[in-house]
Write a protein that holds these residues in place. Structure first.
Motif, PDB file in Angstrom:
ATOM      1  N   ASP A 243      39.100  43.587  48.239  1.00  9.79           N
ATOM      2  CA  ASP A 243      37.660  43.365  48.345  1.00  9.79           C
ATOM      3  C   ASP A 243      36.998  43.719  47.019  1.00  9.79           C
ATOM      4  O   ASP A 243      37.280  44.765  46.433  1.00  9.79           O
ATOM      5  CB  ASP A 243      37.057  44.229  49.456  1.00  9.79           C
ATOM      6  CG  ASP A 243      37.461  43.769  50.848  1.00  9.79           C
ATOM      7  OD1 ASP A 243      37.890  42.600  50.994  1.00  9.79           O
ATOM      8  OD2 ASP A 243      37.352  44.574  51.785  1.00  9.79           O
ATOM      9  N   GLY A 244      36.161  42.838  46.538  1.00  8.21           N
ATOM     10  CA  GLY A 244      35.414  43.069  45.314  1.00  8.21           C
ATOM     11  C   GLY A 244      36.110  42.625  44.041  1.00  8.21           C
ATOM     12  O   GLY A 244      35.493  42.615  42.972  1.00  8.21           O
ATOM     13  N   ASP A 245      37.393  42.250  44.118  1.00  7.88           N
ATOM     14  CA  ASP A 245      38.124  41.848  42.905  1.00  7.88           C
ATOM     15  C   ASP A 245      37.523  40.607  42.251  1.00  7.88           C
ATOM     16  O   ASP A 245      37.361  40.559  41.030  1.00  7.88           O
ATOM     17  CB  ASP A 245      39.601  41.589  43.203  1.00  7.88           C
ATOM     18  CG  ASP A 245      40.422  42.861  43.311  1.00  7.88           C
ATOM     19  OD1 ASP A 245      39.892  43.947  43.024  1.00  7.88           O
ATOM     20  OD2 ASP A 245      41.611  42.750  43.696  1.00  7.88           O
ATOM     21  N   ARG A 246      37.202  39.605  43.046  1.00  2.93           N
ATOM     22  CA  ARG A 246      36.651  38.371  42.464  1.00  2.93           C
ATOM     23  C   ARG A 246      35.315  38.644  41.795  1.00  2.93           C
ATOM     24  O   ARG A 246      35.025  38.121  40.715  1.00  2.93           O
ATOM     25  CB  ARG A 246      36.530  37.281  43.530  1.00  2.93           C
ATOM     26  CG  ARG A 246      37.915  36.773  43.933  1.00  2.93           C
ATOM     27  CD  ARG A 246      37.883  35.735  44.997  1.00  2.93           C
ATOM     28  NE  ARG A 246      37.291  34.498  44.506  1.00  2.93           N
ATOM     29  CZ  ARG A 246      37.047  33.443  45.264  1.00  2.93           C
ATOM     30  NH1 ARG A 246      37.337  33.473  46.548  1.00  2.93           N
ATOM     31  NH2 ARG A 246      36.517  32.362  44.753  1.00  2.93           N
ATOM     32  N   GLU A 247      34.502  39.481  42.401  1.00  2.35           N
ATOM     33  CA  GLU A 247      33.205  39.842  41.802  1.00  2.35           C
ATOM     34  C   GLU A 247      33.412  40.622  40.501  1.00  2.35           C
ATOM     35  O   GLU A 247      32.728  40.387  39.512  1.00  2.35           O
ATOM     36  CB  GLU A 247      32.365  40.663  42.793  1.00  2.35           C
ATOM     37  CG  GLU A 247      31.922  39.889  44.019  1.00  2.35           C
ATOM     38  CD  GLU A 247      32.998  39.752  45.109  1.00  2.35           C
ATOM     39  OE1 GLU A 247      32.758  39.004  46.072  1.00  2.35           O
ATOM     40  OE2 GLU A 247      34.088  40.359  44.986  1.00  2.35           O
ATOM     41  N   TYR A 248      34.376  41.553  40.489  1.00  4.08           N
ATOM     42  CA  TYR A 248      34.673  42.331  39.290  1.00  4.08           C
ATOM     43  C   TYR A 248      35.108  41.411  38.151  1.00  4.08           C
ATOM     44  O   TYR A 248      34.644  41.538  37.019  1.00  4.08           O
ATOM     45  CB  TYR A 248      35.766  43.368  39.585  1.00  4.08           C
ATOM     46  CG  TYR A 248      36.146  44.187  38.377  1.00  4.08           C
ATOM     47  CD1 TYR A 248      35.458  45.358  38.078  1.00  4.08           C
ATOM     48  CD2 TYR A 248      37.173  43.789  37.521  1.00  4.08           C
ATOM     49  CE1 TYR A 248      35.799  46.113  36.954  1.00  4.08           C
ATOM     50  CE2 TYR A 248      37.514  44.528  36.406  1.00  4.08           C
ATOM     51  CZ  TYR A 248      36.815  45.693  36.128  1.00  4.08           C
ATOM     52  OH  TYR A 248      37.141  46.428  35.005  1.00  4.08           O
ATOM     53  N   LEU A 249      36.018  40.479  38.459  1.00  6.88           N
ATOM     54  CA  LEU A 249      36.492  39.548  37.432  1.00  6.88           C
ATOM     55  C   LEU A 249      35.350  38.706  36.889  1.00  6.88           C
ATOM     56  O   LEU A 249      35.258  38.478  35.681  1.00  6.88           O
ATOM     57  CB  LEU A 249      37.595  38.655  37.997  1.00  6.88           C
ATOM     58  CG  LEU A 249      38.924  39.351  38.280  1.00  6.88           C
ATOM     59  CD1 LEU A 249      39.823  38.459  39.120  1.00  6.88           C
ATOM     60  CD2 LEU A 249      39.601  39.764  36.987  1.00  6.88           C
TER      61      LEU A 249
END
Length: 167
Positions: A18-24
């Motif tokens: 969760d949140g990896d795509r937003e972080y990238l």
């Protein structure tokens, strides 16, 4: 903790958390992002994603994606088209080539698709060299294949067949 799918030398390919795509997205330099012109895609296909992480699976370095493309009406005409994105501070260290080799081995081991393909911007010489080091064959120029900054951009296409040697 992310579930590791493939281990490599100095990296892992893992399920996104969760949140990896937003972080990238927040940490990308968006150097080769494409324009979204507001039109819906006429064909929807599943996009598979794995995080590129350090060996432990904790530090996020980027992601790989792949989706099916077809050149005819049978399974024998199917290919995987992949994308690879490393965070700007993780590029130029050779990890991109190692990730491609690991992804190719994973896809050939877990699916029976015989062709993997990808493309890169004509100006992205580092990515072109990485693809060639990973065993991909340069196929040609895809004229105006992407819309970026309101202008059509040419891409260089590459492929690897199951029967090709992987360095």
């Amino acid at each position: 903790m992310r579930k590791i799918v493939v281990r490599g030398d100095g990296f892992a390919l893992a399920e996104l958390a969760d949140g990896d795509r937003e972080y990238l997205d927040e940490h990308s330099d968006k150097a080769f992002d494409v324009d979204h012109d507001g039109r819906d895609m006429p064909i929807q296909y599943p996009v598979h994603r794995l995080a590129i992480t350090d060996e432990s699976g904790r530090e996020l370095l980027g992601q790989v994606t792949w989706h099916p493309v077809s050149y005819g009406p049978s399974y024998g005409c199917l290919a995987w088209n992949f994308g690879r994105h490393l965070l700007p501070n993780k590029r130029g260290k050779g990890i991109g080539t190692a990730v491609l080799k690991a992804l190719v081995r994973h896809l050939f081991a877990t699916t029976d698709v015989d062709r993997i393909e990808g493309s890169t911007d004509v100006t992205n010489v580092r990515a072109q060299k990485s693809l060639e080091k990973a065993g991909f064959t340069r196929e040609g120029v895809l004229r105006g294949a992407q819309l970026r900054g309101g202008k059509r951009q040419d891409m260089i296409s590459y492929s690897l067949l199951r029967t090709d040697p992987i360095p």
